[in-house]
Scaffold this active site. Structure first.
Site, PDB file in Angstrom:
ATOM      1  N   ARG A  74      11.874  -6.530   5.401  1.00 41.23           N
ATOM      2  CA  ARG A  74      11.514  -4.586   5.138  1.00 41.23           C
ATOM      3  C   ARG A  74      12.330  -4.049   6.215  1.00 41.23           C
ATOM      4  O   ARG A  74      12.510  -4.896   7.171  1.00 41.23           O
ATOM      5  CB  ARG A  74      10.425  -4.474   5.425  1.00 41.23           C
ATOM      6  CG  ARG A  74       9.920  -3.483   4.756  1.00 41.23           C
ATOM      7  CD  ARG A  74       8.487  -3.107   4.548  1.00 41.23           C
ATOM      8  NE  ARG A  74       7.205  -2.885   5.331  1.00 41.23           N
ATOM      9  CZ  ARG A  74       6.555  -2.350   5.347  1.00 41.23           C
ATOM     10  NH1 ARG A  74       5.189  -2.761   3.725  1.00 41.23           N
ATOM     11  NH2 ARG A  74       5.277  -2.593   6.194  1.00 41.23           N
ATOM     12  N   ARG A 118      -0.425  -9.464  13.138  1.00 41.16           N
ATOM     13  CA  ARG A 118      -0.551  -8.109  12.269  1.00 41.16           C
ATOM     14  C   ARG A 118      -1.626  -8.733  11.594  1.00 41.16           C
ATOM     15  O   ARG A 118      -2.558  -7.711  10.859  1.00 41.16           O
ATOM     16  CB  ARG A 118       0.507  -7.315  11.564  1.00 41.16           C
ATOM     17  CG  ARG A 118       0.400  -6.236  12.717  1.00 41.16           C
ATOM     18  CD  ARG A 118       2.373  -5.827  12.202  1.00 41.16           C
ATOM     19  NE  ARG A 118       1.908  -5.020  11.096  1.00 41.16           N
ATOM     20  CZ  ARG A 118       2.782  -4.721  10.631  1.00 41.16           C
ATOM     21  NH1 ARG A 118       4.378  -5.131  10.441  1.00 41.16           N
ATOM     22  NH2 ARG A 118       2.623  -4.004   9.609  1.00 41.16           N
ATOM     23  N   ARG A 125      -8.953   0.604   8.908  1.00 35.96           N
ATOM     24  CA  ARG A 125      -8.965  -0.746   9.884  1.00 35.96           C
ATOM     25  C   ARG A 125      -9.945  -1.548  10.130  1.00 35.96           C
ATOM     26  O   ARG A 125      -9.728  -2.549  10.504  1.00 35.96           O
ATOM     27  CB  ARG A 125      -8.066  -0.883  10.558  1.00 35.96           C
ATOM     28  CG  ARG A 125      -6.050  -0.109   9.863  1.00 35.96           C
ATOM     29  CD  ARG A 125      -5.618  -1.615   9.442  1.00 35.96           C
ATOM     30  NE  ARG A 125      -4.242  -2.061  10.025  1.00 35.96           N
ATOM     31  CZ  ARG A 125      -3.106  -1.288   9.809  1.00 35.96           C
ATOM     32  NH1 ARG A 125      -3.601  -0.105   9.006  1.00 35.96           N
ATOM     33  NH2 ARG A 125      -2.385  -1.774  10.188  1.00 35.96           N
ATOM     34  N   LYS A 164       1.377  -0.908  -0.449  1.00 33.91           N
ATOM     35  CA  LYS A 164       0.119   0.002  -0.218  1.00 33.91           C
ATOM     36  C   LYS A 164       0.911   1.186  -0.293  1.00 33.91           C
ATOM     37  O   LYS A 164       0.702   2.555  -0.655  1.00 33.91           O
ATOM     38  CB  LYS A 164      -0.710  -0.218   0.875  1.00 33.91           C
ATOM     39  CG  LYS A 164      -1.860  -1.298   1.201  1.00 33.91           C
ATOM     40  CD  LYS A 164      -3.054  -0.820   2.557  1.00 33.91           C
ATOM     41  CE  LYS A 164      -2.963  -0.875   3.822  1.00 33.91           C
ATOM     42  NZ  LYS A 164      -2.054  -2.030   4.384  1.00 33.91           N
ATOM     43  N   ARG A 177      12.180  -2.818  11.344  1.00 33.83           N
ATOM     44  CA  ARG A 177      10.071  -2.138  12.301  1.00 33.83           C
ATOM     45  C   ARG A 177       9.982  -3.205  13.883  1.00 33.83           C
ATOM     46  O   ARG A 177      10.404  -3.944  13.763  1.00 33.83           O
ATOM     47  CB  ARG A 177       9.250  -2.072  12.300  1.00 33.83           C
ATOM     48  CG  ARG A 177       9.246  -0.417  11.835  1.00 33.83           C
ATOM     49  CD  ARG A 177       7.787  -0.419  10.393  1.00 33.83           C
ATOM     50  NE  ARG A 177       6.875  -0.781  10.555  1.00 33.83           N
ATOM     51  CZ  ARG A 177       5.859  -0.669  10.655  1.00 33.83           C
ATOM     52  NH1 ARG A 177       5.637   0.061   8.927  1.00 33.83           N
ATOM     53  NH2 ARG A 177       4.612  -0.531  10.325  1.00 33.83           N
TER      54      ARG A 177
HETATM   55  P1  AMP Z   1       0.975   0.216   9.496  1.00 32.02           P
HETATM   56  O1  AMP Z   1       2.118   1.086   9.159  1.00 32.02           O
HETATM   57  O2  AMP Z   1      -0.685   0.554   8.710  1.00 32.02           O
HETATM   58  O3  AMP Z   1       1.125  -1.329   9.322  1.00 32.02           O
HETATM   59  O4  AMP Z   1       0.472  -0.214  10.659  1.00 32.02           O
HETATM   60  C1  AMP Z   1       1.505  -0.364  12.090  1.00 32.02           C
HETATM   61  C2  AMP Z   1       0.851  -0.153  13.348  1.00 32.02           C
HETATM   62  O5  AMP Z   1      -0.357   1.195  13.651  1.00 32.02           O
HETATM   63  C3  AMP Z   1      -0.092  -1.264  13.240  1.00 32.02           C
HETATM   64  O6  AMP Z   1      -0.356  -2.207  13.408  1.00 32.02           O
HETATM   65  C4  AMP Z   1      -1.916  -0.833  14.692  1.00 32.02           C
HETATM   66  O7  AMP Z   1      -0.980  -1.249  15.295  1.00 32.02           O
HETATM   67  C5  AMP Z   1      -1.055   0.885  13.918  1.00 32.02           C
HETATM   68  N1  AMP Z   1      -2.262   1.716  13.030  1.00 32.02           N
HETATM   69  C6  AMP Z   1      -2.222   2.523  11.746  1.00 32.02           C
HETATM   70  N2  AMP Z   1      -2.964   2.263  11.465  1.00 32.02           N
HETATM   71  C7  AMP Z   1      -4.364   2.303  12.578  1.00 32.02           C
HETATM   72  C8  AMP Z   1      -5.367   2.234  11.881  1.00 32.02           C
HETATM   73  N3  AMP Z   1      -6.165   2.854  10.706  1.00 32.02           N
HETATM   74  N4  AMP Z   1      -6.613   1.491  13.347  1.00 32.02           N
HETATM   75  C9  AMP Z   1      -5.785   1.129  13.907  1.00 32.02           C
HETATM   76  N5  AMP Z   1      -4.154   1.202  14.025  1.00 32.02           N
HETATM   77  C10 AMP Z   1      -3.558   1.169  13.189  1.00 32.02           C
END
Ligand code: AMP
Length: 215
Positions: free
Chosen positions: A127, A173, A88, A13, A162
Protein backbone atom coordinates in the site's frame (compact mmCIF):
# COMPACT_ATOMS: atom_id res chain seq x y z
CA UNK A 1 -26.24 6.51 7.15
CA UNK A 2 -24.64 6.26 10.58
CA UNK A 3 -22.36 3.25 10.80
CA UNK A 4 -19.14 1.93 12.31
CA UNK A 5 -16.67 0.09 10.07
CA UNK A 6 -14.84 -2.60 12.02
CA UNK A 7 -12.04 -4.69 10.55
CA UNK A 8 -8.28 -5.14 10.79
CA UNK A 9 -5.88 -2.59 9.29
CA UNK A 10 -5.89 -3.33 5.54
CA UNK A 11 -9.40 -4.85 5.55
CA UNK A 12 -10.51 -2.08 3.19
CA UNK A 13 -12.43 0.15 5.63
CA UNK A 14 -11.12 3.36 4.06
CA UNK A 15 -11.90 2.28 0.49
CA UNK A 16 -15.38 1.10 1.42
CA UNK A 17 -16.03 4.31 3.41
CA UNK A 18 -15.09 6.47 0.41
CA UNK A 19 -17.49 4.51 -1.81
CA UNK A 20 -20.29 4.82 0.75
CA UNK A 21 -19.92 8.60 1.20
CA UNK A 22 -20.75 8.98 -2.47
CA UNK A 23 -24.10 7.24 -1.96
CA UNK A 24 -25.79 9.58 0.49
CA UNK A 25 -23.44 12.40 1.48
CA UNK A 26 -22.46 10.86 4.83
CA UNK A 27 -18.97 11.92 5.96
CA UNK A 28 -16.08 9.52 6.49
CA UNK A 29 -14.42 10.08 9.86
CA UNK A 30 -11.07 8.33 10.09
CA UNK A 31 -9.23 8.80 13.38
CA UNK A 32 -6.06 7.53 11.62
CA UNK A 33 -6.33 10.31 8.98
CA UNK A 34 -7.01 12.95 11.65
CA UNK A 35 -3.99 11.78 13.68
CA UNK A 36 -1.66 11.63 10.66
CA UNK A 37 -2.75 15.19 9.75
CA UNK A 38 -1.99 16.32 13.32
CA UNK A 39 1.48 14.67 13.28
CA UNK A 40 2.31 16.28 9.92
CA UNK A 41 1.18 19.71 11.12
CA UNK A 42 3.11 19.33 14.40
CA UNK A 43 0.09 20.15 16.62
CA UNK A 44 -0.04 19.27 20.34
CA UNK A 45 -2.25 16.27 19.49
CA UNK A 46 0.25 15.17 16.84
CA UNK A 47 3.18 15.40 19.26
CA UNK A 48 1.33 13.25 21.79
CA UNK A 49 0.23 10.64 19.21
CA UNK A 50 3.38 10.28 17.10
CA UNK A 51 5.40 7.72 19.08
CA UNK A 52 2.39 5.43 19.66
CA UNK A 53 1.58 5.45 15.96
CA UNK A 54 5.13 4.75 14.80
CA UNK A 55 5.31 1.74 17.14
CA UNK A 56 1.97 0.36 15.88
CA UNK A 57 0.40 0.93 19.32
CA UNK A 58 -2.96 2.52 19.97
CA UNK A 59 -3.10 6.19 20.94
CA UNK A 60 -4.61 6.60 24.48
CA UNK A 61 -8.42 6.50 24.63
CA UNK A 62 -8.78 9.97 26.21
CA UNK A 63 -7.01 11.67 23.28
CA UNK A 64 -9.21 9.80 20.79
CA UNK A 65 -12.43 10.62 22.67
CA UNK A 66 -11.42 14.30 22.76
CA UNK A 67 -11.12 14.28 18.95
CA UNK A 68 -14.42 12.44 18.44
CA UNK A 69 -16.41 14.52 20.89
CA UNK A 70 -15.68 17.60 18.76
CA UNK A 71 -15.80 15.94 15.36
CA UNK A 72 -19.20 14.27 15.78
CA UNK A 73 -20.80 17.61 16.65
CA UNK A 74 -19.66 19.35 13.47
CA UNK A 75 -22.41 20.32 11.04
CA UNK A 76 -21.45 17.92 8.23
CA UNK A 77 -22.23 14.93 10.51
CA UNK A 78 -25.94 15.78 10.30
CA UNK A 79 -25.99 14.08 6.86
CA UNK A 80 -24.64 10.87 8.47
CA UNK A 81 -21.20 9.51 9.35
CA UNK A 82 -19.04 6.47 8.69
CA UNK A 83 -16.63 5.76 11.51
CA UNK A 84 -13.44 4.30 10.05
CA UNK A 85 -10.87 3.05 12.57
CA UNK A 86 -12.91 4.13 15.60
CA UNK A 87 -13.81 2.75 18.13
CA UNK A 88 -10.73 0.55 18.57
CA UNK A 89 -11.16 -0.58 22.19
CA UNK A 90 -14.08 -1.57 24.43
CA UNK A 91 -13.66 1.63 26.55
CA UNK A 92 -13.88 3.70 23.33
CA UNK A 93 -17.04 1.80 22.30
CA UNK A 94 -18.61 2.44 25.69
CA UNK A 95 -17.63 6.12 25.64
CA UNK A 96 -19.02 6.43 22.08
CA UNK A 97 -22.35 4.99 23.17
CA UNK A 98 -22.63 7.61 25.92
CA UNK A 99 -21.44 10.41 23.64
CA UNK A 100 -24.01 9.56 20.95
CA UNK A 101 -26.84 9.44 23.44
CA UNK A 102 -25.71 12.79 24.91
CA UNK A 103 -25.75 14.48 21.49
CA UNK A 104 -29.04 12.85 20.54
CA UNK A 105 -28.03 10.37 17.87
CA UNK A 106 -27.16 6.68 17.46
CA UNK A 107 -25.64 4.21 15.02
CA UNK A 108 -27.54 1.87 12.72
CA UNK A 109 -24.95 -0.90 12.39
CA UNK A 110 -21.38 -1.95 13.14
CA UNK A 111 -20.04 -3.59 9.99
CA UNK A 112 -17.33 -6.19 10.53
CA UNK A 113 -15.21 -6.56 7.38
CA UNK A 114 -13.58 -9.97 7.67
CA UNK A 115 -10.36 -10.55 5.69
CA UNK A 116 -7.74 -13.34 6.13
CA UNK A 117 -4.39 -12.29 7.69
CA UNK A 118 -2.26 -13.28 4.65
CA UNK A 119 -4.36 -11.09 2.34
CA UNK A 120 -3.99 -8.20 4.79
CA UNK A 121 -0.22 -8.55 5.09
CA UNK A 122 0.15 -8.52 1.32
CA UNK A 123 -2.17 -5.52 0.92
CA UNK A 124 -0.47 -3.42 3.57
CA UNK A 125 3.12 -3.95 2.49
CA UNK A 126 2.19 -2.94 -1.07
CA UNK A 127 0.00 0.00 0.00
CA UNK A 128 1.10 3.58 -0.67
CA UNK A 129 -0.56 6.74 0.66
CA UNK A 130 -0.55 10.33 -0.62
CA UNK A 131 1.68 12.39 1.71
CA UNK A 132 -0.63 15.43 1.50
CA UNK A 133 -2.58 15.37 4.77
CA UNK A 134 -5.57 17.01 3.05
CA UNK A 135 -5.68 14.21 0.45
CA UNK A 136 -4.33 10.88 1.83
CA UNK A 137 -5.50 9.02 -1.31
CA UNK A 138 -4.61 5.32 -1.10
CA UNK A 139 -2.78 3.41 -3.86
CA UNK A 140 -1.35 -0.09 -4.21
CA UNK A 141 1.81 -0.87 -6.19
CA UNK A 142 0.21 -4.10 -7.48
CA UNK A 143 -3.50 -3.38 -7.83
CA UNK A 144 -3.87 0.41 -8.03
CA UNK A 145 -0.60 2.10 -9.04
CA UNK A 146 -0.32 5.86 -9.58
CA UNK A 147 -0.33 6.94 -13.24
CA UNK A 148 3.03 8.70 -12.76
CA UNK A 149 5.38 6.75 -10.49
CA UNK A 150 5.39 8.05 -6.91
CA UNK A 151 3.05 10.98 -7.64
CA UNK A 152 -0.58 11.21 -6.47
CA UNK A 153 -3.05 11.23 -9.41
CA UNK A 154 -5.41 13.50 -7.47
CA UNK A 155 -3.21 16.25 -6.04
CA UNK A 156 0.32 15.76 -7.44
CA UNK A 157 2.01 15.29 -4.04
CA UNK A 158 4.54 12.49 -3.43
CA UNK A 159 3.07 9.10 -2.59
CA UNK A 160 4.81 7.31 0.28
CA UNK A 161 4.91 4.10 2.30
CA UNK A 162 3.62 4.98 5.78
CA UNK A 163 6.06 4.65 8.73
CA UNK A 164 3.64 2.16 10.28
CA UNK A 165 3.47 0.02 7.13
CA UNK A 166 6.84 -1.67 7.41
CA UNK A 167 6.53 -5.45 7.92
CA UNK A 168 7.49 -5.12 11.60
CA UNK A 169 4.99 -2.34 12.39
CA UNK A 170 2.22 -4.13 10.47
CA UNK A 171 2.72 -7.31 12.51
CA UNK A 172 2.46 -5.22 15.67
CA UNK A 173 -0.69 -3.46 14.43
CA UNK A 174 -2.34 -6.81 13.63
CA UNK A 175 -1.46 -8.17 17.10
CA UNK A 176 -2.86 -4.98 18.67
CA UNK A 177 -5.99 -5.41 16.57
CA UNK A 178 -6.52 -9.02 17.66
CA UNK A 179 -5.97 -8.17 21.30
CA UNK A 180 -7.81 -4.85 21.66
CA UNK A 181 -10.17 -4.33 18.70
CA UNK A 182 -11.42 -7.77 17.66
CA UNK A 183 -13.45 -8.05 20.94
CA UNK A 184 -15.63 -5.18 19.66
CA UNK A 185 -17.46 -7.67 17.43
CA UNK A 186 -18.81 -9.32 20.60
CA UNK A 187 -19.67 -5.91 22.08
CA UNK A 188 -21.77 -4.91 19.05
CA UNK A 189 -23.30 -8.36 18.73
CA UNK A 190 -24.72 -7.92 22.23
CA UNK A 191 -26.04 -4.49 21.22
CA UNK A 192 -27.80 -6.14 18.25
CA UNK A 193 -25.83 -3.99 15.80
CA UNK A 194 -23.23 -6.37 14.37
CA UNK A 195 -23.26 -7.18 10.65
CA UNK A 196 -20.38 -9.28 9.28
CA UNK A 197 -19.45 -9.22 5.59
CA UNK A 198 -16.84 -11.35 3.83
CA UNK A 199 -14.62 -8.92 2.03
CA UNK A 200 -14.16 -10.65 -1.29
CA UNK A 201 -14.22 -7.23 -2.96
CA UNK A 202 -15.02 -3.68 -1.90
CA UNK A 203 -18.04 -3.70 -4.26
CA UNK A 204 -19.43 -6.80 -2.52
CA UNK A 205 -18.93 -5.18 0.88
CA UNK A 206 -20.68 -1.99 -0.26
CA UNK A 207 -23.73 -3.85 -1.58
CA UNK A 208 -23.97 -5.87 1.65
CA UNK A 209 -23.93 -2.64 3.67
CA UNK A 210 -26.50 -0.96 1.41
CA UNK A 211 -28.85 -3.88 2.05
CA UNK A 212 -28.28 -3.72 5.80
CA UNK A 213 -28.97 0.02 6.18
CA UNK A 214 -31.80 0.02 3.64
CA UNK A 215 -30.28 2.16 0.84
P1 AMP B 1 -5.36 3.60 10.94
O1 AMP B 1 -5.04 4.45 9.77
O2 AMP B 1 -6.82 3.62 11.31
O3 AMP B 1 -4.83 2.19 10.82
O4 AMP B 1 -4.63 4.26 12.20
C1 AMP B 1 -3.22 4.43 12.24
C2 AMP B 1 -2.75 4.51 13.68
O5 AMP B 1 -3.39 5.62 14.34
C3 AMP B 1 -3.07 3.30 14.53
O6 AMP B 1 -2.12 2.26 14.39
C4 AMP B 1 -3.08 3.92 15.94
O7 AMP B 1 -1.77 4.16 16.39
C5 AMP B 1 -3.72 5.28 15.69
N1 AMP B 1 -5.19 5.24 15.81
C6 AMP B 1 -6.12 5.46 14.82
N2 AMP B 1 -7.36 5.36 15.29
C7 AMP B 1 -7.25 5.07 16.62
C8 AMP B 1 -8.19 4.84 17.66
N3 AMP B 1 -9.52 4.87 17.45
N4 AMP B 1 -7.70 4.55 18.90
C9 AMP B 1 -6.37 4.53 19.15
N5 AMP B 1 -5.44 4.72 18.21
C10 AMP B 1 -5.86 5.01 16.95
Amino acid sequence: MRIILLGAPGAGKGTVAKMLTELDGSVQISTGDILRGAVKNGTELGKKADSFMKAGDLVPDDLIMGIMEERLQEDDCKAGFLLDGFPRTIPQAEALKQLLSRIGTDIQAAINIDVPRDVILDRLTTRRTCSNSECQEIYNVKTKPTKKEGICDKCGSPVIQRDDETTEAISKRLDTYNEKTAPLAGFYEKEGLLFTVDATSSDAVVSGIKGRVGL
